[in-house]
Motif scaffolding. Structure first.
Motif, PDB file in Angstrom:
ATOM      1  N   ALA A 174      21.934  38.444   7.238  1.00  0.00           N
ATOM      2  CA  ALA A 174      21.279  37.876   8.280  1.00  0.00           C
ATOM      3  C   ALA A 174      21.567  38.254   9.707  1.00  0.00           C
ATOM      4  O   ALA A 174      20.627  38.660  10.350  1.00  0.00           O
ATOM      5  CB  ALA A 174      21.835  36.166   8.417  1.00  0.00           C
ATOM      6  N   GLU A 215      14.940  41.695  16.678  1.00  0.00           N
ATOM      7  CA  GLU A 215      14.242  40.662  16.463  1.00  0.00           C
ATOM      8  C   GLU A 215      12.651  40.994  16.560  1.00  0.00           C
ATOM      9  O   GLU A 215      12.114  42.101  17.231  1.00  0.00           O
ATOM     10  CB  GLU A 215      14.271  39.861  17.656  1.00  0.00           C
ATOM     11  N   ALA A 235      18.075  45.794  12.534  1.00  0.00           N
ATOM     12  CA  ALA A 235      16.503  45.584  12.565  1.00  0.00           C
ATOM     13  C   ALA A 235      15.978  45.225  14.065  1.00  0.00           C
ATOM     14  O   ALA A 235      15.299  46.182  14.556  1.00  0.00           O
ATOM     15  CB  ALA A 235      16.137  44.746  11.280  1.00  0.00           C
ATOM     16  N   ARG A 251      11.428  42.361  13.665  1.00  0.00           N
ATOM     17  CA  ARG A 251      11.406  43.333  12.693  1.00  0.00           C
ATOM     18  C   ARG A 251      12.334  42.585  11.614  1.00  0.00           C
ATOM     19  O   ARG A 251      12.983  41.735  11.892  1.00  0.00           O
ATOM     20  CB  ARG A 251      11.739  44.653  12.975  1.00  0.00           C
ATOM     21  N   ASP A 252      12.013  43.146  10.399  1.00  0.00           N
ATOM     22  CA  ASP A 252      13.036  42.843   9.514  1.00  0.00           C
ATOM     23  C   ASP A 252      13.639  44.071   8.494  1.00  0.00           C
ATOM     24  O   ASP A 252      13.312  45.007   9.074  1.00  0.00           O
ATOM     25  CB  ASP A 252      12.544  41.914   8.235  1.00  0.00           C
ATOM     26  N   ARG A 253      14.476  43.629   7.536  1.00  0.00           N
ATOM     27  CA  ARG A 253      15.056  44.763   6.706  1.00  0.00           C
ATOM     28  C   ARG A 253      14.282  46.013   6.300  1.00  0.00           C
ATOM     29  O   ARG A 253      14.527  47.041   6.149  1.00  0.00           O
ATOM     30  CB  ARG A 253      15.957  44.340   5.579  1.00  0.00           C
ATOM     31  N   THR A 254      12.981  45.709   6.206  1.00  0.00           N
ATOM     32  CA  THR A 254      11.937  46.539   5.650  1.00  0.00           C
ATOM     33  C   THR A 254      11.660  47.682   6.718  1.00  0.00           C
ATOM     34  O   THR A 254      10.854  48.764   6.556  1.00  0.00           O
ATOM     35  CB  THR A 254      10.666  45.824   5.305  1.00  0.00           C
ATOM     36  N   TRP A 275      19.725  50.093   5.669  1.00  0.00           N
ATOM     37  CA  TRP A 275      19.973  48.913   5.444  1.00  0.00           C
ATOM     38  C   TRP A 275      21.431  48.474   4.616  1.00  0.00           C
ATOM     39  O   TRP A 275      22.005  47.772   5.103  1.00  0.00           O
ATOM     40  CB  TRP A 275      18.893  48.151   4.735  1.00  0.00           C
ATOM     41  N   GLU A 309      20.041  41.776  10.050  1.00  0.00           N
ATOM     42  CA  GLU A 309      18.442  41.672  10.278  1.00  0.00           C
ATOM     43  C   GLU A 309      18.267  41.522  11.822  1.00  0.00           C
ATOM     44  O   GLU A 309      17.462  41.815  12.423  1.00  0.00           O
ATOM     45  CB  GLU A 309      17.871  40.633   9.335  1.00  0.00           C
ATOM     46  N   CYS A 353      20.373  32.056  13.695  1.00  0.00           N
ATOM     47  CA  CYS A 353      20.369  33.054  12.335  1.00  0.00           C
ATOM     48  C   CYS A 353      21.143  32.986  11.428  1.00  0.00           C
ATOM     49  O   CYS A 353      21.127  32.913  10.396  1.00  0.00           O
ATOM     50  CB  CYS A 353      20.303  34.696  13.220  1.00  0.00           C
TER      51      CYS A 353
END
Length: 301
Positions: free
Chosen positions: A167, A176, A174, A178-181, A188, A170, A135
């Protein structure tokens, strides 16, 4: 709320105090600083004397030079504030520090809350370490990252700090898969800002016994209970609540399960669709869980 302005203790550790009543001390995650507790710090000040601080070498606290002993810093802060006995709430590596302190001085702690906690003596699986490393390598070239972590870089590119902070947030905050959204924008932004400051201080700071990666890491040699906490969970006598986010890294969830099984009478709370920092991502749920837990064990007013 009557917050005492942030001030340093004699050891250079910056802390804040608010409220009155039985004391509750918050210990932040290794990828964060004391700001991660804002919601709980404000809410619990209505019933408790709440304390949050930055680890030595993190946030606004003084640099960590030489060997680091975070559990002793926690107990030292309690001494400086005249706190004989407290409840302690630790997140991630802050949970490891809190548990080590409880095992070091069990008579000083009335209750223990471990949120996505680390554990002294536990070795993270190589697969997890490699995923975390990949990552970061996706954000900054491996050789440049190595120089930063060894303190060998003459100059740190601000863009590299931004990239690594994002990175790592995230991967950890967040979680694994998922992401920042998956996080509210303000969550965030704070997660990245705290992680960026953590990385900058680690890369620029003096050499110490503490490893140079933000999370996960083994315990510092001098602060680790003997034997390590992993072998002494059955000795914990403080009422304990273990909280885990079900979107967190699976290997971190496994440590929460180990803690819940190994600590006598420990209660467990799993939060769906939640990553590594539930106090940030689910502030009202964590505050309610803390209040309910403290009430159930007869701690505070």
């Amino acid at each position: 709320m009557g917050v005492v302005a942030a001030r340093p203790m004699r050891a250079g550790i910056v802390y804040e105090v608010a409220g009155s009543g039985e004391p509750v001390v918050f210990v932040h995650a290794g990828c964060a600083d004391r700001r991660m507790w804002q919601a709980q710090f404000e809410a619990l000040a209505a019933r408790y004397r709440v304390i949050r601080y930055d680890w030595r070498g993190r946030g606004e606290s003084a640099d960590a030079a030489g060997e680091v002993a975070h559990p002793h810093d926690l107990i030292g802060l309690m001494d400086e504030l005249g706190i004989r006995r407290a409840a302690v709430v630790g997140a991630s590596d802050g949970g490891r520090i809190a548990l080590d302190a409880v095992l070091t001085a069990p008579d000083r702690f009335a209750a223990l809350v471990l949120i996505a906690a680390g554990l002294s003596g536990h070795r993270w699986p190589g697969s997890m370490v490699e995923r975390a490393r990949q990552c970061l390598h996706g954000a900054v070239p491996a050789e440049r990252l190595r120089r930063y972590e060894e303190g060998a870089a003459e100059w740190i590119d601000p863009a590299d700090l931004d990239a690594v902070a994002a990175a790592e947030a995230e991967f950890l905050v967040a979680g694994e898969g998922r992401d920042r959204t998956a996080l509210r924008p303000e969550v965030w932004e704070l997660a990245v800002a705290m992680n960026r400051l953590t990385r900058e201080r680690m890369w620029r700071g003096p050499r110490s016994a503490e490893p140079r990666s933000a999370e996960p890491r083994p315990a510092e040699p001098r602060s680790r209970p003997r034997p390590a906490a992993k072998e002494r969970l059955a000795e914990v006598t403080a009422p304990t609540l273990v909280i885990s986010g079900l979107a967190d890294v699976p290997e971190i969830q496994e440590v929460s399960a180990l803690l819940a099984r190994g600590i006598p009478g420990a209660r467990r709370l799993d939060l769906p669709d939640t990553g590594h920092l539930p106090p940030l991502e689910r502030p009202s749920e964590i505050t309610a869980a803390l209040e309910e837990f403290f009430d159930s064990v007869g701690y505070g007013g």
